[in-house]
Design a protein around this motif. Structure first.
Motif, mmCIF file in Angstrom:
data_model
loop_
_atom_site.group_PDB
_atom_site.id
_atom_site.type_symbol
_atom_site.label_atom_id
_atom_site.label_comp_id
_atom_site.label_asym_id
_atom_site.label_seq_id
_atom_site.Cartn_x
_atom_site.Cartn_y
_atom_site.Cartn_z
ATOM 1 N N SER A 34 3.260 -2.118 5.892
ATOM 2 C CA SER A 34 2.474 -1.437 4.967
ATOM 3 C C SER A 34 1.940 -2.501 3.964
ATOM 4 O O SER A 34 2.327 -3.209 2.969
ATOM 5 C CB SER A 34 2.980 0.141 4.310
ATOM 6 O OG SER A 34 2.502 0.732 3.656
ATOM 7 N N ARG A 36 1.160 -1.034 0.948
ATOM 8 C CA ARG A 36 1.533 -1.061 -0.010
ATOM 9 C C ARG A 36 3.492 -1.054 -0.421
ATOM 10 O O ARG A 36 4.521 -0.285 -0.600
ATOM 11 C CB ARG A 36 1.795 0.445 -0.541
ATOM 12 C CG ARG A 36 0.269 0.938 -0.801
ATOM 13 C CD ARG A 36 -0.246 1.501 -0.616
ATOM 14 N NE ARG A 36 -1.978 2.514 -1.075
ATOM 15 C CZ ARG A 36 -2.164 2.058 0.160
ATOM 16 N NH1 ARG A 36 -2.116 2.361 1.214
ATOM 17 N NH2 ARG A 36 -3.627 2.314 0.265
ATOM 18 N N GLY A 132 -0.586 6.889 3.994
ATOM 19 C CA GLY A 132 -2.151 5.614 3.588
ATOM 20 C C GLY A 132 -3.387 5.781 4.213
ATOM 21 O O GLY A 132 -4.168 4.767 4.194
ATOM 22 N N GLY A 134 -5.797 7.747 4.345
ATOM 23 C CA GLY A 134 -6.666 7.411 3.092
ATOM 24 C C GLY A 134 -7.804 9.104 3.417
ATOM 25 O O GLY A 134 -9.014 9.309 3.160
ATOM 26 N N ASN A 183 -1.949 9.115 -3.143
ATOM 27 C CA ASN A 183 -1.692 7.253 -3.405
ATOM 28 C C ASN A 183 -3.563 6.637 -3.269
ATOM 29 O O ASN A 183 -3.544 6.502 -3.534
ATOM 30 C CB ASN A 183 -1.120 7.872 -1.978
ATOM 31 C CG ASN A 183 -0.257 6.453 -1.664
ATOM 32 O OD1 ASN A 183 -0.453 5.425 -1.713
ATOM 33 N ND2 ASN A 183 0.336 6.171 -0.170
ATOM 34 N N SER A 184 -3.326 6.773 -1.468
ATOM 35 C CA SER A 184 -4.463 5.674 -1.381
ATOM 36 C C SER A 184 -5.913 6.247 -2.326
ATOM 37 O O SER A 184 -6.594 5.187 -2.756
ATOM 38 C CB SER A 184 -5.191 5.632 -0.036
ATOM 39 O OG SER A 184 -5.422 6.899 0.367
ATOM 40 N N GLU A 187 -6.537 4.403 -6.388
ATOM 41 C CA GLU A 187 -6.287 3.190 -6.570
ATOM 42 C C GLU A 187 -6.974 2.171 -6.438
ATOM 43 O O GLU A 187 -8.474 2.803 -5.976
ATOM 44 C CB GLU A 187 -5.223 2.698 -5.262
ATOM 45 C CG GLU A 187 -4.015 3.454 -4.853
ATOM 46 C CD GLU A 187 -3.672 2.212 -3.147
ATOM 47 O OE1 GLU A 187 -2.200 2.260 -3.612
ATOM 48 O OE2 GLU A 187 -4.157 1.891 -1.890
ATOM 49 N N SER A 190 -4.753 -1.554 -3.340
ATOM 50 C CA SER A 190 -3.766 -1.014 -2.331
ATOM 51 C C SER A 190 -2.853 -1.189 -3.372
ATOM 52 O O SER A 190 -2.419 -2.728 -4.072
ATOM 53 C CB SER A 190 -3.445 -1.992 -1.164
ATOM 54 O OG SER A 190 -4.391 -1.841 -0.011
#
Length: 212
Positions: A34, A36, A132, A134, A183-184, A187, A190
């Motif tokens: 990942s 992340r 992740g 998106g 999450n994504s 941001e 990342s």
């Protein structure tokens, strides 16, 4: 409705999200593939924020090591983990969140063996990577959800999806949706979260009566 911010990496960003956004959960990804991937020390944050470790088909010893090192309160299992494995993890006195990936359809019968061995389900978008990606999945699939277990909703949720998410929260299939996972879409790079965007999303939930 509770808030989970996942995919944290930078110490300064972790502290800023913890102090300014105050999510209920903060996720740290222990999966080397990942972007992340978390491989540093976790700073001290409020005890009101539960730290969740995210794992993908990891060995039990590795998970236990991270639980102890980072004082994790929960474990999110994002791979092909069996019900027996979930039970083993749960024995370490942590919240267990089992993730299932969805696109346009899903056989909810696969949840049945997990009913007694995890605390929550998470429904995420099926994509090339385990999380992740998106983009969102078809939430209408959740009309067929028959379990009485509360679940987290994940997968490409951002400000552009806010109106659709608010509409979803008015529908009966959202009754057991206890937490939204961000999450994504929040941001700048990342793993580095935009505080303003997170607070804008949180404010809209509060404004519309979904108290956090």
């Amino acid at each position: 409705m509770k808030l989970k911010v996942c995919g944290m990496k930078s110490e300064s960003n972790i502290l800023d999200v913890a102090s300014d956004v105050k999510p209920d959960y903060m996720g740290f990804i222990f999966y080397e593939k990942s972007p992340r991937y978390f491989n540093s020390e976790c700073p001290e944050i409020s005890e009101d924020i539960k730290k969740i470790g995210v794992f993908v088909n990891a060995k039990l010893d590795f998970i236990v090591e991270k639980i102890e090192k980072h004082k994790l309160q929960g474990v999110q299992l994002h791979g092909d983990e069996s019900p027996e494995f979930c039970a083993q993890v749960r024995a370490f006195d942590v919240i267990v969140i089992k993730v299932f990936s969805i696109k346009n359809q899903f056989d909810f019968k696969v949840l049945e063996p997990y009913e007694e061995v995890c605390d929550y389900y998470m429904f995420d978008t099926k994509g090339k990577e385990p999380g992740g990606n998106g983009y969102t999945f078809n939430w209408n699939v959740l009309k067929k959800y028959k379990s009485s277990k509360s679940y987290f909703l994940s997968g490409g949720i951002g400000m552009d999806e806010l109106d659709a998410f608010l509409l979803f929260l008015k529908r009966p299939e959202s009754d057991l949706c206890c937490t939204v996972d961000l999450n994504s879409k929040f941001e700048s790079t990342s793993g580095f979260k935009d505080i303003k965007l997170l607070n804008d999303f949180k404010y809209q939930l509060i404004k519309h009566g979904y108290v956090l």
